[in-house]
Design a protein around this motif. Structure first.
Motif, PDB file in Angstrom:
ATOM      1  N   VAL A  58      -1.051  -7.522 -20.920  1.00 29.05           N
ATOM      2  CA  VAL A  58      -1.729  -7.969 -19.713  1.00 29.05           C
ATOM      3  C   VAL A  58      -1.462  -6.962 -18.609  1.00 29.05           C
ATOM      4  CG1 VAL A  58       0.224  -9.391 -18.946  1.00 29.05           C
ATOM      5  CG2 VAL A  58      -2.086  -9.964 -18.199  1.00 29.05           C
ATOM      6  N   GLN A  59      -2.395  -6.837 -17.689  1.00 31.93           N
ATOM      7  CA  GLN A  59      -2.191  -5.947 -16.557  1.00 31.93           C
ATOM      8  C   GLN A  59      -1.295  -6.600 -15.521  1.00 31.93           C
ATOM      9  OE1 GLN A  59      -6.124  -4.853 -15.133  1.00 31.93           O
ATOM     10  NE2 GLN A  59      -6.066  -2.978 -16.336  1.00 31.93           N
ATOM     11  N   ALA A  60      -0.637  -5.771 -14.737  1.00 30.51           N
ATOM     12  CA  ALA A  60       0.196  -6.289 -13.657  1.00 30.51           C
ATOM     13  C   ALA A  60      -0.636  -7.222 -12.775  1.00 30.51           C
ATOM     14  CB  ALA A  60       0.759  -5.141 -12.830  1.00 30.51           C
ATOM     15  N   GLY A  61      -0.024  -8.345 -12.427  1.00 34.90           N
ATOM     16  CA  GLY A  61      -0.724  -9.344 -11.644  1.00 34.90           C
ATOM     17  C   GLY A  61      -1.437 -10.389 -12.481  1.00 34.90           C
ATOM     18  N   GLY A  62      -1.502 -10.152 -13.772  1.00 38.22           N
ATOM     19  CA  GLY A  62      -2.185 -11.082 -14.659  1.00 38.22           C
ATOM     20  C   GLY A  62      -1.317 -12.241 -15.095  1.00 38.22           C
ATOM     21  N   VAL A  70       5.659  -9.639 -24.868  1.00 41.29           N
ATOM     22  CA  VAL A  70       4.841  -9.622 -23.651  1.00 41.29           C
ATOM     23  C   VAL A  70       4.939  -8.219 -23.062  1.00 41.29           C
ATOM     24  CG1 VAL A  70       4.608 -10.499 -21.307  1.00 41.29           C
ATOM     25  CG2 VAL A  70       5.125 -12.075 -23.183  1.00 41.29           C
ATOM     26  N   THR A  71       3.795  -7.587 -22.903  1.00 44.73           N
ATOM     27  CA  THR A  71       3.740  -6.250 -22.329  1.00 44.73           C
ATOM     28  C   THR A  71       2.867  -6.286 -21.096  1.00 44.73           C
ATOM     29  OG1 THR A  71       4.010  -5.237 -24.510  1.00 44.73           O
ATOM     30  CG2 THR A  71       3.191  -3.831 -22.740  1.00 44.73           C
ATOM     31  N   VAL A  72       3.437  -5.875 -19.972  1.00 47.20           N
ATOM     32  CA  VAL A  72       2.716  -5.870 -18.699  1.00 47.20           C
ATOM     33  C   VAL A  72       2.495  -4.418 -18.295  1.00 47.20           C
ATOM     34  CG1 VAL A  72       2.656  -6.711 -16.336  1.00 47.20           C
ATOM     35  CG2 VAL A  72       3.880  -8.016 -18.093  1.00 47.20           C
ATOM     36  N   PRO A  82       5.301  -5.302 -14.325  1.00 46.75           N
ATOM     37  CA  PRO A  82       5.623  -4.405 -15.450  1.00 46.75           C
ATOM     38  C   PRO A  82       7.061  -4.543 -15.936  1.00 46.75           C
ATOM     39  CG  PRO A  82       4.301  -3.238 -13.849  1.00 46.75           C
ATOM     40  CD  PRO A  82       4.643  -4.580 -13.226  1.00 46.75           C
ATOM     41  N   GLU A  83       7.977  -4.791 -15.016  1.00 44.87           N
ATOM     42  CA  GLU A  83       9.383  -4.907 -15.404  1.00 44.87           C
ATOM     43  C   GLU A  83       9.667  -6.183 -16.192  1.00 44.87           C
ATOM     44  OE1 GLU A  83       8.168  -4.500 -12.333  1.00 44.87           O
ATOM     45  OE2 GLU A  83       9.303  -5.678 -10.831  1.00 44.87           O
ATOM     46  N   GLU A  84       8.660  -7.043 -16.313  1.00 50.41           N
ATOM     47  CA  GLU A  84       8.842  -8.255 -17.103  1.00 50.41           C
ATOM     48  C   GLU A  84       8.394  -8.078 -18.559  1.00 50.41           C
ATOM     49  OE1 GLU A  84       6.875 -10.851 -14.204  1.00 50.41           O
ATOM     50  OE2 GLU A  84       8.861 -11.758 -13.868  1.00 50.41           O
ATOM     51  N   THR A  85       8.069  -6.845 -18.891  1.00 51.41           N
ATOM     52  CA  THR A  85       7.794  -6.524 -20.282  1.00 51.41           C
ATOM     53  C   THR A  85       9.050  -6.778 -21.111  1.00 51.41           C
ATOM     54  OG1 THR A  85       6.112  -4.886 -19.778  1.00 51.41           O
ATOM     55  CG2 THR A  85       7.264  -4.641 -21.874  1.00 51.41           C
ATOM     56  N   ALA A  86       8.907  -7.602 -22.143  1.00 50.88           N
ATOM     57  CA  ALA A  86      10.069  -8.000 -22.932  1.00 50.88           C
ATOM     58  C   ALA A  86       9.602  -8.827 -24.122  1.00 50.88           C
ATOM     59  CB  ALA A  86      11.040  -8.830 -22.093  1.00 50.88           C
TER      60      ALA A  86
END
Length: 119
Positions: free
Chosen positions: A12-16, A115-117, A87-91
Motif C-alpha cells: 500500500v502507498q503511504a497514507g493508505g 505489510v509493505t508501505v 513507510p516505517e510501518e512496513t513489517a
C-alpha cells in the motif's frame, strides 16, 4: 489442533489503509485476549494493539488514532484496521491469542502477514 491464520496484508502507498484479519479454528472453547504485533527487518517484535474478550482495547502510542482493533466473537476472528499507514510501518504483522480449550488455556501465534508501505 488450533490454528490462527492472518490475511489482508499487502502493498500500500503511504497514507493508505489495510485491514488485517486473524481467524482462529479448531477445538476452541473461548478466545480471550487477541493481540496484533509487528516485526520489521532487523528489529524486535513489538506490540501494536490488544483487545480483551470484553472489548477493552489497548494501543501502542505510535498507532493511536490511526489503527483500530476489533473482534467478531461469533466468527472467532480478530481484525486490525490500519489507516494513514507510514513507510516505517512496513513489517510482518502477527496475530496472537490466548485461547481456552477444554481444561487449559494456551497462547497461539499466526504465521504472519507482510505489510509493505511504499513512500
Amino acid at each position: 489442533q488450533v490454528q490462527l491464520v492472518e490475511s489482508g496484508g499487502g502493498l500500500v502507498q503511504a497514507g493508505g489503509s489495510l485491514r488485517l484479519s486473524c481467524a482462529a479454528s479448531g477445538s476452541i472453547f473461548a478466545i480471550n485476549t487477541i493481540g496484533w504485533y509487528r516485526q520489521a527487518p532487523g528489529k524486535q517484535r513489538e506490540l501494536v494493539a490488544t483487545i480483551t474478550s470484553g472489548g477493552s482495547t489497548n494501543y501502542a502510542d505510535s498507532v493511536k488514532g490511526r489503527f483500530t482493533i476489533s473482534r467478531d466473537n461469533a466468527k472467532n476472528t480478530g481484525y486490525l484496521q490500519m489507516n494513514s499507514l507510514k513507510p516505517e510501518e512496513t513489517a510482518v504483522y502477527y496475530c496472537n491469542a490466548d485461547i481456552s480449550l477444554i481444561g487449559t488455556t494456551l497462547e497461539y501465534w499466526g504465521q504472519g502477514t507482510q505489510v509493505t508501505v511504499s513512500s
